[in-house]
Design a protein around this motif. Structure first.
Motif, short mmCIF file in Angstrom:
data_model
loop_
_atom_site.label_atom_id
_atom_site.label_comp_id
_atom_site.label_asym_id
_atom_site.label_seq_id
_atom_site.Cartn_x
_atom_site.Cartn_y
_atom_site.Cartn_z
N HIS A 30 0.84 -1.21 0.00
CA HIS A 30 0.00 0.00 0.00
C HIS A 30 0.87 1.25 0.00
N GLY A 31 0.31 2.33 -0.53
CA GLY A 31 1.03 3.60 -0.49
C GLY A 31 0.08 4.77 -0.75
N ASN A 32 0.64 5.96 -0.70
CA ASN A 32 -0.09 7.20 -1.00
C ASN A 32 0.82 8.11 -1.81
N PHE A 33 0.22 8.95 -2.64
CA PHE A 33 0.97 10.05 -3.25
C PHE A 33 0.08 11.28 -3.26
N ASP A 34 0.67 12.45 -3.46
CA ASP A 34 -0.13 13.68 -3.51
C ASP A 34 -0.80 13.79 -4.87
N GLY A 35 -2.11 13.91 -4.85
CA GLY A 35 -2.84 14.13 -6.09
C GLY A 35 -2.42 15.43 -6.73
N VAL A 36 -2.74 15.57 -8.00
CA VAL A 36 -2.36 16.78 -8.73
C VAL A 36 -3.05 17.98 -8.11
N GLU A 37 -2.28 19.02 -7.83
CA GLU A 37 -2.86 20.22 -7.20
C GLU A 37 -3.66 21.01 -8.22
N PRO A 39 -5.96 24.61 -9.00
CA PRO A 39 -6.04 26.00 -8.53
C PRO A 39 -7.14 26.16 -7.48
N GLY A 40 -6.81 26.87 -6.41
CA GLY A 40 -7.83 27.16 -5.39
C GLY A 40 -7.98 26.08 -4.33
N GLU A 41 -7.26 24.99 -4.47
CA GLU A 41 -7.35 23.94 -3.45
C GLU A 41 -6.58 24.37 -2.20
N MET A 42 -7.21 24.15 -1.05
CA MET A 42 -6.59 24.58 0.20
C MET A 42 -5.40 23.68 0.54
N GLU A 43 -5.57 22.38 0.32
CA GLU A 43 -4.47 21.46 0.65
C GLU A 43 -4.43 20.35 -0.39
N LYS A 44 -3.30 19.65 -0.41
CA LYS A 44 -3.15 18.55 -1.37
C LYS A 44 -4.08 17.40 -0.99
N VAL A 45 -4.54 16.69 -2.01
CA VAL A 45 -5.38 15.53 -1.78
C VAL A 45 -4.51 14.28 -1.86
N ALA A 46 -4.48 13.49 -0.80
CA ALA A 46 -3.68 12.26 -0.79
C ALA A 46 -4.42 11.18 -1.57
N ILE A 47 -3.73 10.53 -2.49
CA ILE A 47 -4.31 9.44 -3.29
C ILE A 47 -3.75 8.12 -2.78
N ALA A 48 -4.65 7.24 -2.34
CA ALA A 48 -4.26 5.93 -1.82
C ALA A 48 -4.19 4.92 -2.96
N TYR A 49 -3.24 3.99 -2.87
CA TYR A 49 -3.14 2.95 -3.90
C TYR A 49 -2.66 1.65 -3.28
N ALA A 50 -2.81 0.57 -4.06
CA ALA A 50 -2.32 -0.75 -3.64
C ALA A 50 -1.86 -1.49 -4.88
N TYR A 51 -0.94 -2.44 -4.68
CA TYR A 51 -0.50 -3.26 -5.82
C TYR A 51 0.01 -4.60 -5.32
N ALA A 52 -0.05 -5.59 -6.21
CA ALA A 52 0.48 -6.92 -5.93
C ALA A 52 1.38 -7.30 -7.10
N LEU A 53 2.65 -7.53 -6.83
CA LEU A 53 3.60 -7.87 -7.89
C LEU A 53 3.73 -9.38 -8.01
#
Length: 323
Positions: A30-37, A39-53
């Motif tokens: 599992h992990g997270n990254f910052d969603g694309v910012e 204009p006008g957004e107060m804070e970054k939106v964290a995007i959650a993800y998962a993967y199985a290799l």
């Protein structure tokens, strides 16, 4: 019925506990990254993800899920694709699942614009998927994820090898005439802020199986509801007027440009769908370059969560197409 290894309703309740949950804990990362910012957004939106290799992967599958969905709801699907030799990647769209919400009432379905979903998706492919697998990924979409997936393919034709679209949201039920839909959206916008529920929409509602419009499979429905009861942060209610307006724009954009669809597409329609508008879906697919339409008569909207008799047909077709 198929030469692929797929879960069965017969023993799914026990298999979920003995095989799928341990797989999810031991193999899935599992992990997270910052969603694309935007204009006008107060804070970054964290995007959650998962993967199985997969250690001997035949290829990679990326999943674009539907509205209100989360990667948690896709445990069985991820497990099935992994069992058939694929590395699997999935993220939660902004405003739902384990990803960040943008409104004070986290239950309201909201997005500034569908291009934000697309930008997050592109970032997920660039920063996670291509870093973890040498394979050019195949794309599997469901419902709203089909709108997002189609827009992503149209904007970035080199990202995916091919795409399977299950019950894609190319139109919404009930299908209203454009003038009436626009009238209602404009009326709602004139008396409400853009971050309020559209007429008749409300917070998350744990509907009993007998009244659900999503699937004929009681066990799959119960597992989905159990996961959402156990993790209330996954819960999402109805849509805002603004989301509906943006969805209408996005679906129109797909229909307008789908004649130049750049990669092979398999579209699977649920014959008894009560969520998306199959008439418009068929019309869009008829204009879609490189596409094949398959109808599964009698199936409800959630083809990947349906009874075995529908789900096996659907997954077998997708796995054959991906091969």
């Amino acid at each position: 019925m198929s030469h692929f290894t797929l879960c069965s309703e017969d023993n799914l309740a026990s298999k979920y506990v003995t095989a799928i949950q341990p797989f999810w804990q031991e193999t899935v990362q599992h992990g997270n990254f910052d969603g694309v910012e935007e204009p006008g957004e107060m804070e970054k939106v964290a995007i959650a993800y998962a993967y199985a290799l997969h250690p001997q992967a035949l290829g990679a599958v990326v999943i674009s899920s539907g509205r209100i969905e989360s990667l948690i709801k896709y445990k069985e699907v991820v497990y099935d694709f992994y069992q058939n030799g694929y590395s699997v990647f999935i993220h939660d769209h902004r405003g739902q699942g384990l990803s960040g919400r943008m409104l004070d009432n986290s239950q309201i379905g909201y997005v500034g614009n569908f291009s934000e979903y697309v930008a997050d998706f592109k970032k997920f492919i660039d920063e996670v998927v291509t870093e973890k697998t040498p394979h050019k990924p195949k794309l599997l979409c469901h419902s709203m994820g089909g709108t997002i997936g189609a827009l992503t393919v149209l904007r970035y034709p080199e990202l995916f090898e091919k795409v399977a679209l299950c019950a894609p949201m190319f139109g919404i039920r009930p299908p209203l005439p454009d003038w009436l839909a626009n009238l209602l959206l404009n009326l709602h916008a004139s008396i409400n802020k853009k971050n309020t529920y559209f007429f008749g929409q409300k917070n998350y509602d744990n509907q009993p199986f007998v009244s659900n419009e999503l699937t004929h499979s009681e066990i799959r429905y119960q597992l989905f509801r159990q996961e959402y009861q156990a993790a209330p942060q996954l819960q999402l209610g109805g849509v805002s007027g603004h989301w509906l307006k943006m969805a209408a724009q996005a679906m129109n954009e797909v229909e307008q440009y789908v004649h130049r669809f750049p990669i092979p597409a398999l579209v699977i329609q649920a014959g008894a769908d009560q969520v998306v508008d199959n008439k418009r879906q068929s019309r869009v697919v008829a204009k879609m370059a490189n596409s094949k339409l398959m109808v599964i008569e009698g199936a409800k909207h959630e083809l990947l969560e349906e009874q075995d008799k529908f789900r096996i047909i659907c997954l077998t077709a997708i796995l054959n197409f991906f091969r």
